[in-house]
Scaffold this active site. Structure first.
Site, mmCIF file in Angstrom:
data_model
loop_
_atom_site.group_PDB
_atom_site.id
_atom_site.type_symbol
_atom_site.label_atom_id
_atom_site.label_comp_id
_atom_site.label_asym_id
_atom_site.label_seq_id
_atom_site.Cartn_x
_atom_site.Cartn_y
_atom_site.Cartn_z
ATOM 1 N N SER A 153 -1.813 122.149 115.314
ATOM 2 C CA SER A 153 -0.831 122.675 114.366
ATOM 3 C C SER A 153 -0.176 123.907 114.958
ATOM 4 O O SER A 153 -0.832 124.702 115.651
ATOM 5 C CB SER A 153 -1.513 123.050 113.052
ATOM 6 O OG SER A 153 -0.590 123.700 112.204
ATOM 7 N N TYR A 196 -7.930 127.707 109.042
ATOM 8 C CA TYR A 196 -7.112 126.588 109.532
ATOM 9 C C TYR A 196 -6.439 126.987 110.841
ATOM 10 O O TYR A 196 -6.545 126.280 111.848
ATOM 11 C CB TYR A 196 -6.064 126.203 108.476
ATOM 12 C CG TYR A 196 -5.250 124.992 108.848
ATOM 13 C CD1 TYR A 196 -5.784 123.713 108.758
ATOM 14 C CD2 TYR A 196 -3.934 125.124 109.305
ATOM 15 C CE1 TYR A 196 -5.032 122.593 109.104
ATOM 16 C CE2 TYR A 196 -3.177 124.012 109.642
ATOM 17 C CZ TYR A 196 -3.727 122.752 109.544
ATOM 18 O OH TYR A 196 -2.984 121.654 109.890
HETATM 19 P P1 NAP Z 1 -4.518 114.301 104.810
HETATM 20 O O1 NAP Z 1 -3.535 113.335 104.220
HETATM 21 O O2 NAP Z 1 -5.299 115.180 103.925
HETATM 22 O O3 NAP Z 1 -5.463 113.464 105.771
HETATM 23 C C1 NAP Z 1 -6.588 114.059 106.365
HETATM 24 C C2 NAP Z 1 -7.502 112.953 106.835
HETATM 25 O O4 NAP Z 1 -8.649 113.559 107.450
HETATM 26 C C3 NAP Z 1 -8.017 112.075 105.679
HETATM 27 O O5 NAP Z 1 -8.063 110.731 106.088
HETATM 28 C C4 NAP Z 1 -9.418 112.617 105.456
HETATM 29 O O6 NAP Z 1 -10.306 111.667 104.900
HETATM 30 C C5 NAP Z 1 -9.793 112.930 106.891
HETATM 31 N N1 NAP Z 1 -11.003 113.728 107.006
HETATM 32 C C6 NAP Z 1 -11.291 114.937 106.469
HETATM 33 N N2 NAP Z 1 -12.561 115.290 106.763
HETATM 34 C C7 NAP Z 1 -13.084 114.271 107.489
HETATM 35 C C8 NAP Z 1 -14.345 114.024 108.083
HETATM 36 N N3 NAP Z 1 -15.358 114.907 107.978
HETATM 37 N N4 NAP Z 1 -14.520 112.879 108.780
HETATM 38 C C9 NAP Z 1 -13.519 111.983 108.889
HETATM 39 N N5 NAP Z 1 -12.320 112.129 108.328
HETATM 40 C C10 NAP Z 1 -12.097 113.281 107.640
HETATM 41 O O7 NAP Z 1 -3.753 115.307 105.820
HETATM 42 P P2 NAP Z 1 -2.640 115.092 106.953
HETATM 43 O O8 NAP Z 1 -1.568 116.056 106.640
HETATM 44 O O9 NAP Z 1 -2.345 113.679 107.165
HETATM 45 O O10 NAP Z 1 -3.427 115.690 108.216
HETATM 46 C C11 NAP Z 1 -3.702 114.961 109.392
HETATM 47 C C12 NAP Z 1 -3.781 115.946 110.544
HETATM 48 O O11 NAP Z 1 -2.484 116.543 110.744
HETATM 49 C C13 NAP Z 1 -4.747 117.103 110.316
HETATM 50 O O12 NAP Z 1 -5.451 117.382 111.520
HETATM 51 C C14 NAP Z 1 -3.825 118.249 109.973
HETATM 52 O O13 NAP Z 1 -4.388 119.498 110.253
HETATM 53 C C15 NAP Z 1 -2.643 117.934 110.854
HETATM 54 N N6 NAP Z 1 -1.398 118.583 110.481
HETATM 55 C C16 NAP Z 1 -0.818 118.327 109.288
HETATM 56 C C17 NAP Z 1 0.367 118.958 108.952
HETATM 57 C C18 NAP Z 1 1.034 118.716 107.635
HETATM 58 O O14 NAP Z 1 2.069 119.372 107.362
HETATM 59 N N7 NAP Z 1 0.533 117.809 106.785
HETATM 60 C C19 NAP Z 1 0.984 119.849 109.853
HETATM 61 C C20 NAP Z 1 0.360 120.087 111.072
HETATM 62 C C21 NAP Z 1 -0.808 119.444 111.383
HETATM 63 P P3 NAP Z 1 -10.706 111.666 103.315
HETATM 64 O O15 NAP Z 1 -9.655 110.848 102.627
HETATM 65 O O16 NAP Z 1 -12.052 111.030 103.337
HETATM 66 O O17 NAP Z 1 -10.723 113.100 102.871
#
Ligand code: NAP
Length: 228
Positions: free
Chosen positions: A129, A152
């Site tokens: 990120s 984070y």
């Molecule tokens: P999200 O929709 O909340 O998805 C997060 C995923 O991680 C879910 O499938 C969740 O599973 C899983 N997870 C959490 N803890 C886990 C564990 N212990 N073992 C296995 N899986 C686990 O969020 P997202 O925005 O798509 O995020 C995906 C990635 O992108 C993350 O690394 C985040 O930091 C990064 N990111 C996101 C943004 C943004 O703006 N959204 C920006 C920069 C970077 P559950 O359903 O079981 O909780």
């Protein structure tokens, strides 16, 4: 046709990354900690499913063992699972954020290395990120400057550094860190910001599908290199 594993792929950016890699004709494993959520997501896409909790060594080694036995190799690993790690400013909250976001990269990558070494074009994408960029969080003109997410940001800075260190240690495998773009997912729902996950998944897919001589040890967003 590549064999790909995406952690945390039952929803959000990971799910859309799985969908797009499938559309490109690859074999895609959805890693999810919850069997029900993971199986449903895999069935919805026609992907394969492995139970994979990135904070559990046994779960990680079993998932990678399953893929190696079935496919004989792993070409693409997307370390995508992540949490916001907000709430209390204390040890347990920090440990949870660092474990899920950063230590997970070590846990999953170490378990995947033997299978990645059997690939002719092994590629690892660490979903980091810009909130973990020292340049961004110290720049008042950037949105990351005002982000009140210490664990984070710190854990994502660790993800980016781990990417660089892995790239240096394993010259035959490409390791790149990616900022996918601010995306409307459950992770960001508290802020009510972001674009559709399909758009951000395109950035991840682009870096997951590099040619064998593609870059390694870099930190990218959709416009190019992100300053550290
Ligand atoms: P999200 O929709 O909340 O998805 C997060 C995923 O991680 C879910 O499938 C969740 O599973 C899983 N997870 C959490 N803890 C886990 C564990 N212990 N073992 C296995 N899986 C686990 O969020 P997202 O925005 O798509 O995020 C995906 C990635 O992108 C993350 O690394 C985040 O930091 C990064 N990111 C996101 C943004 C943004 O703006 N959204 C920006 C920069 C970077 P559950 O359903 O079981 O909780």
């Amino acid at each position: 046709m590549a064999v790909a594993l995406i952690t945390g792929a039952n929803k959000g950016i990971g799910f859309e990354t799985a969908k797009q890699l499938l559309e490109l004709g690859h074999v895609v494993y959805i890693g999810a900690r919850d069997v029900d959520r993971g199986e449903k997501a895999a069935a919805a896409l026609g992907a394969r499913f492995v139970q994979l909790d990135v904070t559990e060594d046994a779960s990680v080694s079993s998932a990678l063992g399953t893929i190696d036995s079935s496919e004989g190799r792993l070409d693409i690993l997307v370390n995508n699972a992540g949490v916001l790690g907000h709430g209390a400013t204390d040890g347990p909250t920090a440990l949870h954020a660092f474990d899920t976001n950063a230590v997970s990269v070590v846990r999953v990558t170490e378990a995947a290395l033997p299978s990645l070494r059997k690939s002719s074009n092994p590629t690892v994408v660490n979903v980091s990120s810009s909130a973990g960029s020292f340049w961004a969080v110290t720049n008042p003109d950037r949105p990351e400057f005002g982000l009140p997410l210490a664990f984070y940001s710190a854990s994502k800075a660790a993800v980016t550094m781990l990417t660089v260190q892995y790239a240096k240690a394993h010259l035959g495998i490409k390791f790149n860190a990616v900022e996918p773009g601010t995306t409307a997912t459950d992770l960001t729902a508290v802020f009510g910001v972001g674009r559709a996950p399909e758009e951000s998944a395109k950035v991840v897919v682009r870096w997951a599908t590099l040619d064998a001589d593609g870059p390694t040890g870099t930190f990218q967003d959709e416009s190019g290199e992100v300053p550290w």
